[in-house]
Design a protein around this motif. Structure first.
Motif, short mmCIF file in Angstrom:
data_model
loop_
_atom_site.label_atom_id
_atom_site.label_comp_id
_atom_site.label_asym_id
_atom_site.label_seq_id
_atom_site.Cartn_x
_atom_site.Cartn_y
_atom_site.Cartn_z
N GLN A 9 0.85 -1.18 0.00
CA GLN A 9 0.00 0.00 0.00
C GLN A 9 0.89 1.23 0.00
O GLN A 9 2.04 1.17 0.41
CB GLN A 9 -0.96 0.01 1.20
N ILE A 10 0.34 2.35 -0.48
CA ILE A 10 1.12 3.59 -0.52
C ILE A 10 1.33 4.08 0.91
O ILE A 10 0.37 4.26 1.66
CB ILE A 10 0.39 4.65 -1.37
N ALA A 11 2.60 4.28 1.27
CA ALA A 11 2.93 4.64 2.66
C ALA A 11 2.51 6.06 2.99
O ALA A 11 2.07 6.36 4.10
CB ALA A 11 4.43 4.45 2.90
N ASN A 12 2.69 6.95 2.03
CA ASN A 12 2.38 8.37 2.24
C ASN A 12 1.37 8.80 1.19
O ASN A 12 1.63 8.68 -0.01
CB ASN A 12 3.66 9.21 2.13
N ARG A 13 0.24 9.28 1.59
CA ARG A 13 -0.81 9.62 0.64
C ARG A 13 -0.48 10.86 -0.18
O ARG A 13 -1.22 11.27 -1.05
CB ARG A 13 -2.15 9.77 1.35
N GLN A 14 0.69 11.46 0.10
CA GLN A 14 1.17 12.58 -0.72
C GLN A 14 2.65 12.34 -1.06
O GLN A 14 3.53 12.98 -0.52
CB GLN A 14 0.98 13.91 0.01
N LEU A 381 -0.60 -3.71 -5.47
CA LEU A 381 -1.56 -3.06 -4.59
C LEU A 381 -2.79 -3.95 -4.36
O LEU A 381 -3.58 -3.70 -3.45
CB LEU A 381 -2.00 -1.71 -5.17
N LYS A 382 -2.94 -4.99 -5.20
CA LYS A 382 -4.08 -5.89 -5.11
C LYS A 382 -3.71 -7.31 -4.68
O LYS A 382 -4.49 -8.00 -4.04
CB LYS A 382 -4.80 -5.96 -6.47
N THR A 383 -2.50 -7.75 -5.10
CA THR A 383 -2.11 -9.13 -4.84
C THR A 383 -0.60 -9.26 -4.91
O THR A 383 0.06 -8.50 -5.64
CB THR A 383 -2.75 -10.07 -5.88
N PRO A 384 0.01 -10.18 -4.15
CA PRO A 384 1.46 -10.41 -4.31
C PRO A 384 1.75 -11.07 -5.65
O PRO A 384 0.96 -11.88 -6.15
CB PRO A 384 1.80 -11.34 -3.14
N LEU A 385 2.88 -10.71 -6.26
CA LEU A 385 3.26 -11.31 -7.54
C LEU A 385 4.77 -11.29 -7.70
O LEU A 385 5.49 -10.63 -6.93
CB LEU A 385 2.59 -10.60 -8.71
N ASP A 403 12.22 3.63 -6.74
CA ASP A 403 11.17 4.64 -6.62
C ASP A 403 9.88 4.04 -6.07
O ASP A 403 9.18 4.68 -5.26
CB ASP A 403 10.92 5.32 -7.96
N LEU A 404 9.55 2.81 -6.49
CA LEU A 404 8.36 2.17 -5.94
C LEU A 404 8.52 1.91 -4.44
O LEU A 404 7.58 2.13 -3.65
CB LEU A 404 8.08 0.84 -6.65
N GLU A 405 9.71 1.47 -4.04
CA GLU A 405 9.95 1.25 -2.60
C GLU A 405 9.80 2.54 -1.81
O GLU A 405 9.29 2.55 -0.69
CB GLU A 405 11.34 0.65 -2.38
N SER A 406 10.21 3.65 -2.42
CA SER A 406 10.15 4.94 -1.70
C SER A 406 8.72 5.37 -1.40
O SER A 406 8.50 6.19 -0.50
CB SER A 406 10.87 6.02 -2.51
N ILE A 407 7.73 4.84 -2.16
CA ILE A 407 6.35 5.22 -1.89
C ILE A 407 5.57 4.12 -1.15
O ILE A 407 4.37 4.26 -0.93
CB ILE A 407 5.59 5.65 -3.17
#
Length: 413
Positions: A9-14, A381-385, A403-407
């Protein structure tokens, strides 16, 4: 290297992300800088393709290997054709040797170029002997890859009589053609695009020495790379926001149509101080259909977005996807169906049926195709893959996984 994307899930909504320069713009400007060295470039893409393009333009070898870089293959075929007295064999990966080049080669030969096939007729590797080209009239079918057309336009001002290019039939990928012409205009090369005729005037001076022309050109960030964040925001809760830089509201890139397309998925886009802010404002689960003839590179992203949201989609105008890094239509069908989806394809369209099931820990094959890896990543965001050969993203976006890890994405190697 395979990686596992845990359900995230996105850690920070901004969240905020900085994306490197557009590969499409960078490769065009790198070739123009080789022809007109008086101007300099900022925010050039750090993608494999642009690095290969840079190295090839500087190379003094008589064998130039551009690996998987299709844009570089097309642009360099034209570039080396006008390097008088130089003999170059242009080659690439196994897949590159399966990607057609004949349409461009025939057009260049029509202008007087000296090009021959080393192995299979119509495909790389090709042997090019550079010479002065004096002919200026050439025709191409209008529905071919825009890269063939742009390759000719990029060298046109260095031909003794410029180019008069006639496009036969209905033109596809118009934004990419207009991007090339706009970049020519930025360095002072005159052109016109009226109906199906494109004219580029000869200019054997250095356009960038004109005081009215810029000596520094800044490459806009890549909209294709932004597409994955549009997909991520579409899959998030209402209120999620991601800011990307650096982007222009009046972009030259065809993929900027994402702004309009993702309204359908509840993503609102706003421009602030050279950044673009993506915000999930509504939840819309209606069927989606779109003709992507002018922006085929975002088809994978959109198809996966629709699958993740459980909505059907009909995407057309995809005839060029069959000759990319892989046959992207077949690849999409194969991988989405492994995840539990139902996809039908033709040679130019994709039709996804609605599905409420997404299988877990499915290994996604990437087929040496950077866009396969990145388009499927938002599904975490929906399922592990699992993403196979995940390092393939370096072709266009080397820092993608970081970059994905950072969010907030959870990635294990």
């Amino acid at each position: 290297m395979n990686i596992t994307l845990q359900k995230s899930q996105i850690a920070n909504r901004q969240s905020k992300i900085t994306i490197t320069g557009s590969k499409s713009e960078s490769n065009r400007l790198l070739l123009l800088k080789a022809l007109y060295p008086e101007f300099s470039l900022e925010n050039v893409s750090n993608s494999d393709d642009s690095c290969l393009m840079t190295d090839a333009l500087k190379s003094v070898s008589n064998i130039v290997d551009i690996h998987h870089a299709g844009t570089a293959m097309r642009f360099l075929t034209a570039y080396f054709s006008i390097q008088e007295g130089r003999e170059v064999t242009l080659t690439g990966s196994k897949r590159m040797k399966e990607r057609p080049i004949q349409i461009l080669v025939e057009a260049l030969k029509e202008l007087g170029a000296d090009i021959s096939y080393v192995e299979n007729e119509g495909f790389p590797p090709i042997k090019i002997t550079g010479k002065k080209l004096t002919k200026n009239k050439v025709s191409l079918k209008a529905n071919v890859s825009s890269q063939y057309i742009s390759a000719l336009l990029l060298i046109a001002s260095k031909l003794e009589n410029g180019i008069e290019l006639t496009l036969e039939g209905e033109i596809t990928s118009v934004p990419y053609i207009k991007m090339t012409l706009s970049l020519l205009d930025e360095i002072g090369v005159e052109s016109s695009f009226i109906g199906n005729a494109i004219t580029v005037k000869p200019n054997n001076q250095q356009p960038a020495t004109n005081n009215q022309q810029p000596t520094i050109l800044t490459v806009e960030s890549d909209w294709s790379s932004a597409s994955y964040y549009f997909s991520i925001v579409a899959l998030c809760e209402v209120g999620t926001e991601i800011t990307l830089s650096s982007y222009k509201e009046n972009s030259l890139q065809g993929d900027s149509v994402l702004v309009e397309i993702y309204k359908h998925f509840g993503v609102q886009t706003s421009f602030k101080n050279n950044t673009v802010v993506l915000e999930k404002t509504t939840q819309n689960l209606k069927a989606f259909s779109y003709d992507l003839a002018n922006a085929p590179d975002i088809a994978q992203t959109i198809a996966v977005t629709c699958f993740a949201l459980g909505i059907p989609c009909d995407l057309t105008g995809l005839h060029t996807l069959k000759i990319k890094e892989t046959d992207r239509l077949v690849a999409l069908k194969t991988e989405i169906e492994k995840l539990g989806g139902n996809v039908e394809i033709t040679d130019k369209s994709l039709h996804l049926k609605a599905s409420n099931t997404i299988n877990q820990f499915v290994p996604i094959a990437t087929y040496n195709d950077h866009r396969m890896a990145m388009a499927f990543a938002p599904l975490a965001l929906k399922t592990p893959l699992i993403i196979e050969d995940a390092e393939v993203v370096s072709k266009s976006y080397p820092t993608f996984w970081n970059d994905l890890e950072s969010i907030g994405f959870k990635i294990t190697k």
